[in-house]
Motif scaffolding. Structure first.
Motif, PDB file in Angstrom:
ATOM      1  N   ASN A   1       0.797  -1.226   0.000  1.00  0.00           N
ATOM      2  CA  ASN A   1       0.000   0.000   0.000  1.00  0.00           C
ATOM      3  C   ASN A   1       0.829   1.274   0.000  1.00  0.00           C
ATOM      4  OD1 ASN A   1      -2.443  -1.308  -0.088  1.00  0.00           O
ATOM      5  ND2 ASN A   1      -2.727  -1.296   2.109  1.00  0.00           N
ATOM      6  N   PHE A   2       1.990   1.240   0.600  1.00  0.00           N
ATOM      7  CA  PHE A   2       2.745   2.486   0.731  1.00  0.00           C
ATOM      8  C   PHE A   2       4.031   2.491  -0.089  1.00  0.00           C
ATOM      9  CE2 PHE A   2       0.003   2.278   4.428  1.00  0.00           C
ATOM     10  CZ  PHE A   2      -0.632   3.496   4.322  1.00  0.00           C
ATOM     11  N   THR A   3       4.900   1.538   0.138  1.00  0.00           N
ATOM     12  CA  THR A   3       6.191   1.547  -0.546  1.00  0.00           C
ATOM     13  C   THR A   3       6.037   1.378  -2.054  1.00  0.00           C
ATOM     14  OG1 THR A   3       7.151   0.593   1.446  1.00  0.00           O
ATOM     15  CG2 THR A   3       8.489   0.528  -0.556  1.00  0.00           C
ATOM     16  N   LEU A   4       5.289   0.356  -2.458  1.00  0.00           N
ATOM     17  CA  LEU A   4       5.129   0.124  -3.894  1.00  0.00           C
ATOM     18  C   LEU A   4       4.274   1.207  -4.550  1.00  0.00           C
ATOM     19  CD1 LEU A   4       4.722  -3.751  -4.111  1.00  0.00           C
ATOM     20  CD2 LEU A   4       6.735  -2.371  -4.623  1.00  0.00           C
ATOM     21  N   GLN A   5       3.260   1.672  -3.851  1.00  0.00           N
ATOM     22  CA  GLN A   5       2.448   2.739  -4.441  1.00  0.00           C
ATOM     23  C   GLN A   5       3.233   4.039  -4.535  1.00  0.00           C
ATOM     24  OE1 GLN A   5      -1.484   3.198  -2.888  1.00  0.00           O
ATOM     25  NE2 GLN A   5      -2.064   1.123  -3.457  1.00  0.00           N
ATOM     26  N   GLN A   6       4.099   4.291  -3.583  1.00  0.00           N
ATOM     27  CA  GLN A   6       4.948   5.477  -3.657  1.00  0.00           C
ATOM     28  C   GLN A   6       5.839   5.382  -4.903  1.00  0.00           C
ATOM     29  OE1 GLN A   6       8.049   5.893  -0.680  1.00  0.00           O
ATOM     30  NE2 GLN A   6       7.681   8.096  -0.616  1.00  0.00           N
ATOM     31  N   ALA A   7       6.417   4.201  -5.118  1.00  0.00           N
ATOM     32  CA  ALA A   7       7.249   3.998  -6.309  1.00  0.00           C
ATOM     33  C   ALA A   7       6.422   4.172  -7.582  1.00  0.00           C
ATOM     34  CB  ALA A   7       7.888   2.619  -6.268  1.00  0.00           C
ATOM     35  N   TYR A   8       5.175   3.680  -7.533  1.00  0.00           N
ATOM     36  CA  TYR A   8       4.287   3.834  -8.689  1.00  0.00           C
ATOM     37  C   TYR A   8       4.064   5.317  -9.000  1.00  0.00           C
ATOM     38  CZ  TYR A   8      -0.159   4.671 -10.963  1.00  0.00           C
ATOM     39  OH  TYR A   8      -1.135   5.170 -11.782  1.00  0.00           O
ATOM     40  N   PHE A   9       3.743   6.108  -7.982  1.00  0.00           N
ATOM     41  CA  PHE A   9       3.472   7.528  -8.221  1.00  0.00           C
ATOM     42  C   PHE A   9       4.702   8.273  -8.715  1.00  0.00           C
ATOM     43  CE2 PHE A   9      -0.250   6.751  -5.421  1.00  0.00           C
ATOM     44  CZ  PHE A   9      -1.218   7.132  -6.332  1.00  0.00           C
ATOM     45  N   LYS A  10       5.861   7.918  -8.199  1.00  0.00           N
ATOM     46  CA  LYS A  10       7.094   8.550  -8.686  1.00  0.00           C
ATOM     47  C   LYS A  10       7.333   8.194 -10.149  1.00  0.00           C
ATOM     48  CE  LYS A  10       9.558   8.983  -4.308  1.00  0.00           C
ATOM     49  NZ  LYS A  10      10.694   8.530  -3.500  1.00  0.00           N
ATOM     50  N   CYS A  11       7.139   6.907 -10.460  1.00  0.00           N
ATOM     51  CA  CYS A  11       7.313   6.450 -11.838  1.00  0.00           C
ATOM     52  C   CYS A  11       6.313   7.150 -12.762  1.00  0.00           C
ATOM     53  CB  CYS A  11       7.125   4.924 -11.898  1.00  0.00           C
ATOM     54  SG  CYS A  11       7.186   4.210 -13.549  1.00  0.00           S
ATOM     55  N   ALA A  12       5.051   7.182 -12.343  1.00  0.00           N
ATOM     56  CA  ALA A  12       4.009   7.796 -13.173  1.00  0.00           C
ATOM     57  C   ALA A  12       4.272   9.285 -13.380  1.00  0.00           C
ATOM     58  CB  ALA A  12       2.643   7.581 -12.533  1.00  0.00           C
ATOM     59  N   HIS A  13       4.767   9.939 -12.344  1.00  0.00           N
ATOM     60  CA  HIS A  13       5.080  11.370 -12.456  1.00  0.00           C
ATOM     61  C   HIS A  13       6.119  11.605 -13.551  1.00  0.00           C
ATOM     62  CE1 HIS A  13       5.858  15.477 -11.436  1.00  0.00           C
ATOM     63  NE2 HIS A  13       7.096  15.224 -11.056  1.00  0.00           N
ATOM     64  N   GLU A  14       7.083  10.700 -13.618  1.00  0.00           N
ATOM     65  CA  GLU A  14       8.130  10.841 -14.635  1.00  0.00           C
ATOM     66  C   GLU A  14       7.607  10.586 -16.047  1.00  0.00           C
ATOM     67  OE1 GLU A  14      11.354   8.357 -13.390  1.00  0.00           O
ATOM     68  OE2 GLU A  14      11.676   9.528 -11.562  1.00  0.00           O
ATOM     69  N   CYS A  15       6.444   9.936 -16.159  1.00  0.00           N
ATOM     70  CA  CYS A  15       5.868   9.665 -17.482  1.00  0.00           C
ATOM     71  C   CYS A  15       5.365  10.936 -18.158  1.00  0.00           C
ATOM     72  CB  CYS A  15       4.697   8.681 -17.358  1.00  0.00           C
ATOM     73  SG  CYS A  15       5.184   7.021 -16.838  1.00  0.00           S
TER      74      CYS A  15
END
Length: 96
Positions: free
Chosen positions: A39-53
């Motif tokens: 819920n937190f670590t992987l989703q944080q990575a997801y949002f960082k990745c998506a932001h870079e998109c």
């Protein structure tokens, strides 16, 4: 005699429900750190990745594909947790 049998069956059913509840609580307690990681670590990575998109040089389709690819680890991890919990609950139910 029927009344005694019915009471015994009701008592046994109640004990089984209590045990299942105890097992579910224990399983949730054990899985809580994993769920927290998803819920937190992987989703944080997801949002960082998506932001870079989001890059003006990319087309809308490229951005969408990039964001979708970012979500794969989170979705897989969540599915894994849900599958393991379902297997656990099924195996517990079959033992009773």
């Amino acid at each position: 005699m029927n009344g005694i049998a019915a009471m015994s069956e009701q008592l046994l059913s109640e004990r089984i429900r209590q045990k299942l509840n105890e097992v579910n609580v224990a399983a949730q307690t054990q899985l809580s750190p994993i769920q927290d990681h998803v819920n937190f670590t992987l989703q944080q990575a997801y949002f960082k990745c998506a932001h870079e998109c989001f890059d003006r040089r990319r087309s809308q389709q490229d951005i969408s594909n990039c964001v979708e690819n970012c979500s794969v680890p989170v979705v897989r991890a969540q599915q894994g947790v849900e599958n393991e919990m379902a297997k656990f609950q099924t195996s517990c139910a079959m033992k009773i």
